[in-house]
Design an enzyme around this catalytic site. Structure first.
Site, mmCIF file in Angstrom:
data_model
loop_
_atom_site.group_PDB
_atom_site.id
_atom_site.type_symbol
_atom_site.label_atom_id
_atom_site.label_comp_id
_atom_site.label_asym_id
_atom_site.label_seq_id
_atom_site.Cartn_x
_atom_site.Cartn_y
_atom_site.Cartn_z
ATOM 1 N N PHE A 107 29.092 -48.713 33.521
ATOM 2 C CA PHE A 107 29.428 -47.291 34.069
ATOM 3 C C PHE A 107 30.578 -46.851 32.792
ATOM 4 C CE2 PHE A 107 31.873 -44.027 36.045
ATOM 5 C CZ PHE A 107 31.044 -43.097 36.617
ATOM 6 N N ILE A 138 32.873 -51.885 32.155
ATOM 7 C CA ILE A 138 33.100 -50.413 31.949
ATOM 8 C C ILE A 138 32.951 -50.072 30.454
ATOM 9 C CG2 ILE A 138 35.012 -48.813 31.902
ATOM 10 C CD1 ILE A 138 34.455 -50.050 34.727
ATOM 11 N N LYS A 139 32.137 -48.945 30.257
ATOM 12 C CA LYS A 139 31.616 -48.559 28.857
ATOM 13 C C LYS A 139 32.834 -47.581 28.194
ATOM 14 C CE LYS A 139 27.454 -47.713 27.937
ATOM 15 N NZ LYS A 139 25.992 -47.023 27.952
ATOM 16 N N ILE A 140 33.218 -48.077 27.014
ATOM 17 C CA ILE A 140 34.097 -47.713 26.130
ATOM 18 C C ILE A 140 33.627 -47.354 24.649
ATOM 19 C CG2 ILE A 140 36.451 -47.649 25.395
ATOM 20 C CD1 ILE A 140 37.089 -49.548 27.591
ATOM 21 N N ASN A 161 31.639 -52.940 28.211
ATOM 22 C CA ASN A 161 30.571 -52.535 27.237
ATOM 23 C C ASN A 161 30.931 -51.638 26.436
ATOM 24 O OD1 ASN A 161 28.161 -51.349 26.050
ATOM 25 N ND2 ASN A 161 27.116 -51.470 28.142
#
Length: 355
Positions: A107, A138-140, A161
């Site tokens: 996400f 957690i997408k960054i 991610n």
């Protein structure tokens, strides 16, 4: 054997680049896990925009949101985070059976934070606590600020991610950020054996951007430079995460190498094979996150074989030839990252308007 499941035999995980309430509640997600050996799911603002606009299950869900919940982003999260939690729960048996190697759901933090390191870290911590699942990532984005946030987020013990990577320059920066995060965590006396991270390199957009720039005399390079760049990144990965060399000290503490993930692997040029960016990038310790249509295409006629490192010299030769033509792949990557950020910002704005 199922053609998609056969990819696992070569050490690569296949994730789905899609998520919606309908996918979960219809049983389709579980079917993909059981039959195709699906090992994870990724989401982003564009995916949730499509889901919330098109999946009828969200109509009643939006109507049921508390009237006092007026902030658009809070309303979006109230709709989306239960789906993230449900998807994590669907993958939990795989996550547990693989000892944390597979079964992740991603996400993304708000695209508005792409150049705000402190804001990104705060959002990552809040989302991690709210979702409260060990197999969420957690997408960054791999911006300059994002890389700082990646280090701090990993140091806080949160799976990451990394998204919107397009070039060797991005790969190097993200690998550095990952190692720095692990080292900071070890220095603070915290364990690193549970942490998992993927570095998402976008593939098809590279060819879409470069192909029109190639002269007719270099037509043989069309549709090949994205794969060549990914194959070169895999060689860099081997050097950086050698558990007997550069990565040994962290590996001895239980740390895992950051995995390369191939993103944007749906074929955009109809002249190319619809499984081009899956079939040419299969190799150990990697992930390919594919759209539903590409997954179905590979299930129908894809061929699973170890191709990612079959000929690294040829891949490097293609990159060298492009450089001779004045194609700066790192410069292209910077442009593509900015374009990707704008697309996600636009999708997020449309998403917030819809909720």
């Amino acid at each position: 054997m199922n053609r998609v499941r056969a990819i696992r035999e070569f050490g690569q995980q296949v994730w789905l680049d899609d998520l919606s309430r309908g996918l979960i509640e219809s049983g389709e997600l579980q079917q993909l896990i059981d039959q195709d050996g699906l090992a994870g799911v990724t989401s982003n603002p564009a995916i949730f925009r499509q889901a919330i606009l098109k999946d009828p299950r969200y109509i009643d869900a939006k109507a049921a949101l508390p009237t006092m919940l007026t902030d658009p982003e809070a309303r979006f999260e109230a709709l989306a985070l239960p789906d993230i939690q449900a998807a994590c729960d669907a993958f939990l048996p795989l996550y547990q059976a693989s000892k944390g190697d597979m079964g992740y759901v991603s996400f993304e933090v708000s695209p508005s934070l792409a150049h705000d390191a402190e804001g990104t870290v705060a959002a990552a911590k809040r989302l991690w606590q709210t979702i409260n699942r060990p197999n969420v990532m957690i997408k960054i984005p791999a911006t300059q600020a994002g890389c700082k946030a990646i280090t701090a987020t990993l140091a806080a013990g949160i799976n990451v991610n990394v998204t919107l990577m397009f070039s060797a320059e991005h790969v190097e920066q993200v690998f550095n950020a990952y190692v720095a995060g692990l080292e900071a965590r070890v220095a603070a006396g915290h364990p690193v054996d549970h942490l998992r991270s993927v570095a998402s390199v976008f593939i098809s957009r590279v060819d879409t951007k470069i192909d029109p720039q190639l002269p007719e005399s270099a037509a043989a390079l069309r549709g090949k430079l994205a794969v060549a760049s990914a194959q070169a990144a895999y060689q860099t990965w081997h050097q950086r995460f050698d558990v007997k060399g550069a990565f040994k000290a962290l590996h001895d503490k239980g740390a895992r190498p950051q995995s390369l993930l191939w993103a944007s692997t749906g074929t955009k040029n109809p002249a190319y094979s619809d499984v081009l960016y899956v079939q040419t990038l299969i190799g150990p310790d990697t992930v390919n996150t594919v759209p539903g249509a590409t997954l179905a295409a590979f299930r129908d006629h894809g061929q699973a074989a170890r191709t990612l490192d079959a000929n690294p010299e040829a891949a490097q030769q293609l990159i060298t030839e492009a450089a001779k033509l004045g194609i700066d792949l790192n410069a292209v990557g910077r442009v593509l990252q900015e374009e990707g950020l704008k697309l996600f910002e636009q999708a997020f704005a449309e998403l917030l308007a819809a909720v």
